[in-house]
Motif scaffolding. Structure first.
Motif, short mmCIF file in Angstrom:
data_model
loop_
_atom_site.label_atom_id
_atom_site.label_comp_id
_atom_site.label_asym_id
_atom_site.label_seq_id
_atom_site.Cartn_x
_atom_site.Cartn_y
_atom_site.Cartn_z
N GLY A 259 0.80 -1.22 0.00
CA GLY A 259 0.00 0.00 0.00
C GLY A 259 0.83 1.27 0.00
N LYS A 260 2.15 1.15 0.25
CA LYS A 260 3.02 2.32 0.24
C LYS A 260 3.70 2.54 -1.10
CE LYS A 260 4.14 2.07 5.18
NZ LYS A 260 5.24 1.95 6.18
N ALA A 261 3.47 1.65 -2.06
CA ALA A 261 4.11 1.78 -3.37
C ALA A 261 3.65 3.06 -4.06
CB ALA A 261 3.80 0.57 -4.23
N ILE A 262 4.57 3.75 -4.70
CA ILE A 262 4.19 4.95 -5.44
C ILE A 262 3.17 4.59 -6.51
CG2 ILE A 262 5.03 6.73 -7.03
CD1 ILE A 262 7.61 6.83 -5.53
N GLY A 263 2.06 5.29 -6.49
CA GLY A 263 0.94 4.99 -7.39
C GLY A 263 -0.31 4.64 -6.60
N VAL A 264 -0.12 3.95 -5.47
CA VAL A 264 -1.28 3.57 -4.66
C VAL A 264 -1.86 4.77 -3.92
CG1 VAL A 264 -2.08 2.12 -2.75
CG2 VAL A 264 -0.50 1.18 -4.46
N PRO A 265 -1.09 5.48 -3.09
CA PRO A 265 -1.70 6.64 -2.41
C PRO A 265 -2.09 7.76 -3.37
CG PRO A 265 0.66 6.51 -1.95
CD PRO A 265 0.30 5.25 -2.65
N GLU A 266 -1.35 7.90 -4.47
CA GLU A 266 -1.65 8.98 -5.41
C GLU A 266 -2.99 8.76 -6.11
OE1 GLU A 266 2.76 8.84 -4.82
OE2 GLU A 266 1.17 7.38 -5.12
N PHE A 267 -3.35 7.52 -6.39
CA PHE A 267 -4.60 7.24 -7.08
C PHE A 267 -5.75 6.90 -6.12
CE2 PHE A 267 -2.72 6.94 -11.33
CZ PHE A 267 -3.79 7.36 -12.11
N GLU A 268 -5.48 6.95 -4.82
CA GLU A 268 -6.52 6.59 -3.86
C GLU A 268 -7.72 7.52 -3.96
OE1 GLU A 268 -7.04 5.55 0.90
OE2 GLU A 268 -5.18 6.46 0.16
N ALA A 269 -7.48 8.83 -4.07
CA ALA A 269 -8.60 9.78 -4.17
C ALA A 269 -9.41 9.53 -5.43
CB ALA A 269 -8.07 11.22 -4.15
N TYR A 270 -8.74 9.20 -6.51
CA TYR A 270 -9.44 8.94 -7.77
C TYR A 270 -10.38 7.74 -7.62
CZ TYR A 270 -10.18 7.54 -12.64
OH TYR A 270 -10.75 7.17 -13.84
N VAL A 302 -8.84 14.97 -11.69
CA VAL A 302 -8.37 14.11 -10.59
C VAL A 302 -7.34 13.11 -11.11
CG1 VAL A 302 -9.08 12.42 -8.86
CG2 VAL A 302 -10.52 14.40 -9.32
N TYR A 303 -7.61 12.56 -12.30
CA TYR A 303 -6.68 11.61 -12.91
C TYR A 303 -5.32 12.27 -13.18
CZ TYR A 303 -4.65 8.45 -16.39
OH TYR A 303 -3.81 7.63 -17.09
N GLU A 304 -5.33 13.43 -13.80
CA GLU A 304 -4.09 14.10 -14.15
C GLU A 304 -3.32 14.54 -12.91
OE1 GLU A 304 -5.28 17.19 -16.80
OE2 GLU A 304 -5.47 15.83 -18.53
N GLU A 305 -4.02 14.89 -11.85
CA GLU A 305 -3.35 15.24 -10.59
C GLU A 305 -2.65 14.03 -10.00
OE1 GLU A 305 -1.76 17.04 -7.41
OE2 GLU A 305 -2.66 17.99 -9.18
N ALA A 306 -3.28 12.86 -10.09
CA ALA A 306 -2.66 11.63 -9.59
C ALA A 306 -1.39 11.31 -10.38
CB ALA A 306 -3.65 10.48 -9.68
N VAL A 307 -1.46 11.45 -11.70
CA VAL A 307 -0.28 11.18 -12.54
C VAL A 307 0.84 12.16 -12.22
CG1 VAL A 307 0.58 11.13 -14.90
CG2 VAL A 307 -1.65 10.13 -14.37
N ARG A 308 0.49 13.42 -12.06
CA ARG A 308 1.49 14.43 -11.73
C ARG A 308 2.16 14.12 -10.39
NH1 ARG A 308 -1.68 18.35 -11.35
NH2 ARG A 308 -1.83 18.70 -13.61
N ALA A 309 1.38 13.69 -9.42
CA ALA A 309 1.94 13.35 -8.11
C ALA A 309 2.87 12.13 -8.21
CB ALA A 309 0.81 13.07 -7.12
N ILE A 310 2.50 11.15 -9.03
CA ILE A 310 3.35 9.97 -9.21
C ILE A 310 4.71 10.38 -9.77
CG2 ILE A 310 3.66 7.86 -10.56
CD1 ILE A 310 0.67 7.37 -10.28
N LYS A 311 4.72 11.24 -10.78
CA LYS A 311 5.98 11.68 -11.38
C LYS A 311 6.81 12.46 -10.39
CE LYS A 311 4.22 11.75 -16.13
NZ LYS A 311 3.93 12.58 -17.33
#
Length: 394
Positions: A259-270, A302-311
């Motif tokens: 659950g701490k992998a990059i991508g999981v918390p960033e897409f949680e809100a989505y 929301v999707y683009e914000e998650a992708v931006r946070a992952i990067k």
């Protein structure tokens, strides 16, 4: 007697090379002394022949294709460690070494890749790219709790012992420096934190293994550009579908471990807002990046914000990893740095990278490992296949 051209001179310790050649050959092949003497006809030679025959009779299990290294009194297993920031080419280098030059097995030291699941999100090397090289602790951990460095130390040490028992070279590969530190140091305190931002504990330089540390480094601006491109490629490969299944699973996603992998918390809100599961959004959307974005402006934002946070978080992770490596080097760890920047610049420009990678990363790595294997270890008698030292391909 003419020895093979690839008989390494590192084997010469107290005797001429012919002594070792006949020692290996007759201890492996025959039960009787040599039919002719490899030594001059002197009293000293006669004593050597007597000692030679007794040694050969008691060591018939030794194989001729192994080179003998005389070590000191306490054993240390040789281990090669490939370290570097995320996305710097560690996995590629390890597979290149394993398939082209050295009989190795790989021990993963990435703290997210040890867990089973989310193979795209955690960027595990695909099975087709492993090229038959055995991997350990890569997707093997299934419990939801976070794997502590002390637990990794125990599991990785067990894997290394098994690899060594098969007369192969353990190759530890990964970007989690806390795992590498826990595994490598002789005395590890689970309560210590040598990478803490404020008032870190002292770094130990006493190692439990005879380690060869290879640091694959890439200039940070180039690496950041590559990491952002890699995130886009992961999204196109089905990362969001994978996360949709993860968030739609029952029970819900764990906040520890994977659950701490990059991508999981960033897409949680989505996924909390739009749903997920079985590679489909809550409104039936699924199957690709465009579909996950949808036509709704809110959903797309929301999707683009998650992708931006992952990067952003991936680039920050790489910077922290390099900082930890620098701390180990300043503390006295002998890290051999290889600059792969030119190969990454060529890749970003769409040019040919194979020749640059070969010249600036692959060839220096082979030289480093060969020199490392040719050194006398700190332990008992140890055997390495002669072709590793002589440069023969598998």
């Amino acid at each position: 007697m003419r020895l093979p051209n690839n008989f390494p001179t590192i084997c010469y310790h107290h005797h001429p090379p012919s002594y070792y050649f006949f020692y290996f050959y007759y201890s492996h092949k025959l039960l009787s002394p040599p039919p002719f003497s490899p030594f001059p006809s002197t009293k000293l030679a006669a004593a050597r022949r007597t000692s030679f025959t007794a040694a050969a009779a008691s060591r018939r299990h030794r194989r001729v294709d192994f080179c003998l290294h005389h070590e000191q009194q306490q054993q240390q297993q040789k281990v090669v460690v490939i370290m570097g920031a995320t996305g710097s080419g560690k996995s590629k280098l390890s597979i290149d070494l394993a398939t082209r030059f050295f009989a190795t097995e790989i021990v993963n030291s990435d703290k997210m890749q040890v867990y089973c699941g989310l193979d795209i999100t955690t960027n595990k090397i695909p099975m087709r790219d492993r090229r038959g090289v055995p991997h350990h602790l890569l997707g093997d951990v299934r419990h939801p709790d976070t794997l502590a460095p002390a637990d990794f130390r125990r599991l990785a040490a067990s894997a290394i012992s098994g690899i060594a028992s098969r007369h192969k070279l353990p190759l530890v590969v990964g970007g989690s420096n806390s795992f590498i530190y826990a595994l490598a140091v002789k005395h590890f305190d689970p309560e210590s934190d040598v990478f803490r931002d404020s008032d870190p504990d002292p770094v130990s330089t006493q190692l439990r293994y005879d380690c060869c540390f290879i640091w694959v480094d890439v200039a940070m601006p180039v690496l950041d550009q590559y990491l952002c491109k890699r995130v886009d490629e992961m999204l196109d490969s089905g990362m969001v579908d994978e996360l949709g299944d993860y968030f739609g699973s029952d029970p819900g996603p764990s906040r520890g471990g994977l659950g701490k992998a990059i991508g999981v918390p960033e897409f949680e809100a989505y996924f909390r807002k739009f749903g997920g599961g079985s590679s489909r959004g809550g409104d039936g959307v699924g199957g690709g990046t465009k579909e996950w974005k949808g036509d709704d402006p809110v959903r797309r934002a929301v999707y683009e914000e998650a992708v931006r946070a992952i990067k952003d978080n991936t680039c920050q992770l790489s910077m922290r990893q390099v900082g930890k490596i620098e701390r180990l080097r300043r503390a006295g760890w002998h890290l051999q740095r290889l600059d792969a920047t030119a190969a990454f610049e060529a890749a970003m420009a769409g040019g040919a990278t194979a020749a640059i990678w070969e010249r600036q990363v692959m060839e220096p790595s082979v030289k480093i490992v060969k020199r490392f294997l040719a050194e006398r270890c700190k332990g008992r008698w140890q055997f390495w296949p002669m072709k590793w030292l002589a440069g023969e391909d598998d």
